[in-house]
Design a protein around this motif. Structure first.
Motif, PDB file in Angstrom:
ATOM      1  N   ARG A  36       0.845  -1.197   0.000  1.00 48.21           N
ATOM      2  CA  ARG A  36       0.000   0.000   0.000  1.00 48.21           C
ATOM      3  C   ARG A  36       0.880   1.247   0.000  1.00 48.21           C
ATOM      4  NH1 ARG A  36      -3.338  -1.913   5.402  1.00 48.21           N
ATOM      5  NH2 ARG A  36      -4.202  -3.857   4.567  1.00 48.21           N
ATOM      6  N   ARG A  37       0.419   2.258  -0.714  1.00 49.00           N
ATOM      7  CA  ARG A  37       1.143   3.535  -0.732  1.00 49.00           C
ATOM      8  C   ARG A  37       0.154   4.672  -0.948  1.00 49.00           C
ATOM      9  NH1 ARG A  37       5.820   6.088  -1.064  1.00 49.00           N
ATOM     10  NH2 ARG A  37       6.011   7.884  -2.439  1.00 49.00           N
ATOM     11  N   TYR A  38       0.476   5.854  -0.344  1.00 46.54           N
ATOM     12  CA  TYR A  38      -0.363   7.037  -0.551  1.00 46.54           C
ATOM     13  C   TYR A  38       0.483   8.306  -0.506  1.00 46.54           C
ATOM     14  CZ  TYR A  38      -0.064   8.387   4.378  1.00 46.54           C
ATOM     15  OH  TYR A  38       0.407   8.772   5.600  1.00 46.54           O
ATOM     16  N   GLU A  39      -0.036   9.357  -1.122  1.00 40.14           N
ATOM     17  CA  GLU A  39       0.498  10.718  -1.027  1.00 40.14           C
ATOM     18  C   GLU A  39      -0.686  11.638  -0.785  1.00 40.14           C
ATOM     19  OE1 GLU A  39       2.494  11.409  -4.682  1.00 40.14           O
ATOM     20  OE2 GLU A  39       4.177  10.059  -4.234  1.00 40.14           O
ATOM     21  N   SER A  40      -0.621  12.440   0.264  1.00 43.09           N
ATOM     22  CA  SER A  40      -1.781  13.220   0.700  1.00 43.09           C
ATOM     23  C   SER A  40      -1.449  14.703   0.801  1.00 43.09           C
ATOM     24  CB  SER A  40      -2.269  12.706   2.063  1.00 43.09           C
ATOM     25  OG  SER A  40      -3.368  13.463   2.538  1.00 43.09           O
ATOM     26  N   ALA A  41      -2.387  15.541   0.351  1.00 47.12           N
ATOM     27  CA  ALA A  41      -2.297  16.996   0.519  1.00 47.12           C
ATOM     28  C   ALA A  41      -3.462  17.442   1.392  1.00 47.12           C
ATOM     29  CB  ALA A  41      -2.349  17.700  -0.830  1.00 47.12           C
ATOM     30  N   PHE A  42      -3.195  18.329   2.354  1.00 45.72           N
ATOM     31  CA  PHE A  42      -4.199  18.707   3.350  1.00 45.72           C
ATOM     32  C   PHE A  42      -4.092  20.198   3.634  1.00 45.72           C
ATOM     33  CE2 PHE A  42      -5.596  19.282   7.753  1.00 45.72           C
ATOM     34  CZ  PHE A  42      -6.782  18.558   7.798  1.00 45.72           C
ATOM     35  N   MET A  43      -5.222  20.904   3.554  1.00 39.52           N
ATOM     36  CA  MET A  43      -5.298  22.319   3.915  1.00 39.52           C
ATOM     37  C   MET A  43      -6.402  22.505   4.934  1.00 39.52           C
ATOM     38  SD  MET A  43      -4.841  24.217   0.213  1.00 39.52           S
ATOM     39  CE  MET A  43      -5.815  22.975  -0.663  1.00 39.52           C
ATOM     40  N   ALA A  44      -6.205  23.420   5.886  1.00 38.40           N
ATOM     41  CA  ALA A  44      -7.201  23.583   6.940  1.00 38.40           C
ATOM     42  C   ALA A  44      -7.186  25.003   7.490  1.00 38.40           C
ATOM     43  CB  ALA A  44      -6.944  22.595   8.076  1.00 38.40           C
ATOM     44  N   GLY A  45      -8.363  25.455   7.907  1.00 38.93           N
ATOM     45  CA  GLY A  45      -8.509  26.681   8.679  1.00 38.93           C
ATOM     46  C   GLY A  45      -9.224  26.334   9.972  1.00 38.93           C
ATOM     47  N   THR A  46      -8.673  26.779  11.118  1.00 42.12           N
ATOM     48  CA  THR A  46      -9.180  26.345  12.414  1.00 42.12           C
ATOM     49  C   THR A  46      -9.279  27.521  13.372  1.00 42.12           C
ATOM     50  OG1 THR A  46      -7.993  24.257  12.090  1.00 42.12           O
ATOM     51  CG2 THR A  46      -8.913  24.656  14.273  1.00 42.12           C
ATOM     52  N   ALA A  47     -10.368  27.572  14.142  1.00 44.32           N
ATOM     53  CA  ALA A  47     -10.520  28.519  15.243  1.00 44.32           C
ATOM     54  C   ALA A  47     -10.311  27.761  16.545  1.00 44.32           C
ATOM     55  CB  ALA A  47     -11.905  29.160  15.208  1.00 44.32           C
ATOM     56  N   PHE A  48      -9.292  28.161  17.315  1.00 45.16           N
ATOM     57  CA  PHE A  48      -8.945  27.487  18.560  1.00 45.16           C
ATOM     58  C   PHE A  48      -9.316  28.341  19.766  1.00 45.16           C
ATOM     59  CE2 PHE A  48      -5.765  25.265  15.876  1.00 45.16           C
ATOM     60  CZ  PHE A  48      -5.997  23.953  16.266  1.00 45.16           C
ATOM     61  N   GLY A  49      -9.730  27.679  20.831  1.00 47.80           N
ATOM     62  CA  GLY A  49      -9.758  28.274  22.154  1.00 47.80           C
ATOM     63  C   GLY A  49      -8.539  27.787  22.906  1.00 47.80           C
ATOM     64  N   VAL A  50      -7.757  28.709  23.481  1.00 44.87           N
ATOM     65  CA  VAL A  50      -6.472  28.374  24.093  1.00 44.87           C
ATOM     66  C   VAL A  50      -6.513  28.684  25.588  1.00 44.87           C
ATOM     67  CG1 VAL A  50      -3.970  28.689  23.975  1.00 44.87           C
ATOM     68  CG2 VAL A  50      -5.365  29.014  21.914  1.00 44.87           C
ATOM     69  N   ILE A  51      -6.003  27.761  26.390  1.00 44.60           N
ATOM     70  CA  ILE A  51      -5.902  27.943  27.837  1.00 44.60           C
ATOM     71  C   ILE A  51      -4.429  27.905  28.230  1.00 44.60           C
ATOM     72  CG2 ILE A  51      -6.457  26.995  30.106  1.00 44.60           C
ATOM     73  CD1 ILE A  51      -8.972  25.828  28.957  1.00 44.60           C
ATOM     74  N   ARG A 109     -10.389   8.782   5.212  1.00 41.55           N
ATOM     75  CA  ARG A 109      -9.763   8.800   3.894  1.00 41.55           C
ATOM     76  C   ARG A 109      -8.708   9.900   3.752  1.00 41.55           C
ATOM     77  NH1 ARG A 109     -11.958   5.283   0.479  1.00 41.55           N
ATOM     78  NH2 ARG A 109     -10.806   6.237  -1.237  1.00 41.55           N
ATOM     79  N   LEU A 110      -8.116  10.323   4.866  1.00 44.93           N
ATOM     80  CA  LEU A 110      -7.007  11.267   4.748  1.00 44.93           C
ATOM     81  C   LEU A 110      -5.840  10.643   4.007  1.00 44.93           C
ATOM     82  CD1 LEU A 110      -6.834  13.105   8.201  1.00 44.93           C
ATOM     83  CD2 LEU A 110      -7.846  13.895   6.058  1.00 44.93           C
ATOM     84  N   ASP A 111      -5.671   9.325   4.127  1.00 47.06           N
ATOM     85  CA  ASP A 111      -4.620   8.633   3.386  1.00 47.06           C
ATOM     86  C   ASP A 111      -5.135   8.008   2.089  1.00 47.06           C
ATOM     87  OD1 ASP A 111      -6.134   6.554   4.351  1.00 47.06           O
ATOM     88  OD2 ASP A 111      -4.571   5.727   5.651  1.00 47.06           O
ATOM     89  N   GLY A 112      -6.372   8.344   1.720  1.00 46.15           N
ATOM     90  CA  GLY A 112      -6.935   7.851   0.467  1.00 46.15           C
ATOM     91  C   GLY A 112      -7.440   6.431   0.518  1.00 46.15           C
ATOM     92  N   LEU A 113      -7.289   5.748   1.654  1.00 46.07           N
ATOM     93  CA  LEU A 113      -7.650   4.337   1.763  1.00 46.07           C
ATOM     94  C   LEU A 113      -8.596   4.115   2.941  1.00 46.07           C
ATOM     95  CD1 LEU A 113      -4.073   2.871   1.269  1.00 46.07           C
ATOM     96  CD2 LEU A 113      -5.908   2.863  -0.428  1.00 46.07           C
ATOM     97  N   TYR A 156      -8.875  18.490   1.274  1.00 46.79           N
ATOM     98  CA  TYR A 156      -7.800  17.524   1.178  1.00 46.79           C
ATOM     99  C   TYR A 156      -8.080  16.476   0.099  1.00 46.79           C
ATOM    100  CZ  TYR A 156     -11.076  14.758   3.965  1.00 46.79           C
ATOM    101  OH  TYR A 156     -12.196  14.106   4.417  1.00 46.79           O
ATOM    102  N   ALA A 157      -7.003  15.841  -0.331  1.00 50.34           N
ATOM    103  CA  ALA A 157      -7.094  14.741  -1.302  1.00 50.34           C
ATOM    104  C   ALA A 157      -5.870  13.862  -1.143  1.00 50.34           C
ATOM    105  CB  ALA A 157      -7.184  15.263  -2.727  1.00 50.34           C
ATOM    106  N   ALA A 158      -6.017  12.576  -1.492  1.00 47.80           N
ATOM    107  CA  ALA A 158      -4.903  11.643  -1.395  1.00 47.80           C
ATOM    108  C   ALA A 158      -4.878  10.732  -2.616  1.00 47.80           C
ATOM    109  CB  ALA A 158      -5.011  10.807  -0.125  1.00 47.80           C
ATOM    110  N   ASN A 159      -3.716  10.593  -3.215  1.00 47.11           N
ATOM    111  CA  ASN A 159      -3.502   9.607  -4.269  1.00 47.11           C
ATOM    112  C   ASN A 159      -2.992   8.328  -3.620  1.00 47.11           C
ATOM    113  OD1 ASN A 159      -4.120  11.675  -6.046  1.00 47.11           O
ATOM    114  ND2 ASN A 159      -1.965  12.249  -6.315  1.00 47.11           N
ATOM    115  N   SER A 160      -3.531   7.173  -4.037  1.00 49.69           N
ATOM    116  CA  SER A 160      -3.189   5.924  -3.348  1.00 49.69           C
ATOM    117  C   SER A 160      -3.114   4.764  -4.332  1.00 49.69           C
ATOM    118  CB  SER A 160      -4.222   5.615  -2.262  1.00 49.69           C
ATOM    119  OG  SER A 160      -5.521   5.478  -2.833  1.00 49.69           O
TER     120      SER A 160
END
Length: 276
Positions: free
Chosen positions: A96-111, A198-202, A138-142
């Protein structure tokens, strides 16, 4: 269900942005000093805990954030993040093999975990934990084969998905100056919905509940704002600092007021004939 969850996450993110902007504009309505805004850059190692073991080094990522203190313990942070990662594994006769691209925007509460330590006016370290939500793209080739995967083999191209996610992290920052600090941080992202595995496409029906993207990074942070009008971000400051400063000044004033410079038995504060 996924579309409804995505809309709900997007609404929550926009609400957080609105509150963040209002707080930054008004300088705070919480009975606390107006304080600077932190802007930070990060870069580090990325790996996906999923159906396929990550290769080492598994990948890299980078991000940018802005952080605003609400009070001495709580703050809000908005993050943007991008990463590329890969993995390869052999299970029996299956490769098994994969290549993954991931983009994200996040709002955090910090303590801030050490904000109640009052041993100095300014802290040298800031320990913190955070939780948040946001949206991912995101997308992953696998590829799965019954023979070793060669470098020339083309992976099956995956479709890009838009999904809400939840995220959590811990970190420690070190104050270098009133304007600059550096830090070490770890974040974990887990998407929500029918594409959560499916972050790793599988999605191979293994025991893992969903794929989790991990990001360990070094951070370089800058405090932005007028030093004459704004304090450092409140998570660096002792909340009793202003009181201690006022008491020290009062103590010094009392010492001056009780002095008898000319030694005539009348203190300077009421002496009508000084130097006599």
């Amino acid at each position: 269900m996924t579309k409804r969850s995505t809309l709900l996450m997007a609404f929550s993110l926009l609400l957080s942005l609105s509150l963040f902007a209002q707080e930054a504009e008004e300088g705070g309505n919480y009975g606390t000093p107006k304080n600077m805004l932190e802007v930070g850059l990060s870069g580090g190692h990325v790996f996906i805990s999923g159906d396929v073991s990550p290769t080492l080094p598994a990948g890299f990522g980078g991000g940018i954030h802005i952080r605003k203190a609400i009070d001495y313990i709580f703050s809000v942070r908005l993050d943007g993040f991008y990463s590329l990662s890969e993995g390869e594994e052999q299970i029996g006769n299956e490769f098994r093999r994969y290549e993954s691209a991931f983009m994200a925007g996040t709002a955090f509460g910090v303590i801030s975990a050490n904000s109640l330590r009052f041993n100095s006016s300014v802290r040298k370290t800031n320990l913190y934990g955070m939780v948040g939500e946001g949206a991912s793209y995101y997308a992953a080739n696998s590829l799965v084969k019954n023979e070793p995967i060669r470098p020339s083999d083309e992976l099956n191209e995956g479709e890009y998905n838009v999904s809400p996610h939840i995220a959590a992290g811990v970190g420690i920052a070190f104050r270098l100056s009133p304007r600059v600090n550096i830090g070490l941080e770890h974040q974990a992202f887990s998407t929500v919905g029918n594409q959560a595995d499916r972050l790793d496409g599988l999605d191979l029906g293994t025991n893992n509940f969903r794929d989790v993207l991990n990001y360990t990074s070094l951070k370089l942070n800058f405090n932005i704002g007028s030093k004459s009008k704004l304090s450092e971000p409140l998570y660096w400051i002792n909340p009793l600092d202003n009181i201690i400063t006022d008491l020290t000044a009062m103590k010094e004033d009392n010492k001056l007021a009780l002095q008898d410079s000319d030694g005539d038995g009348v203190i300077d504060a009421i002496d009508q004939d000084p130097n006599t």
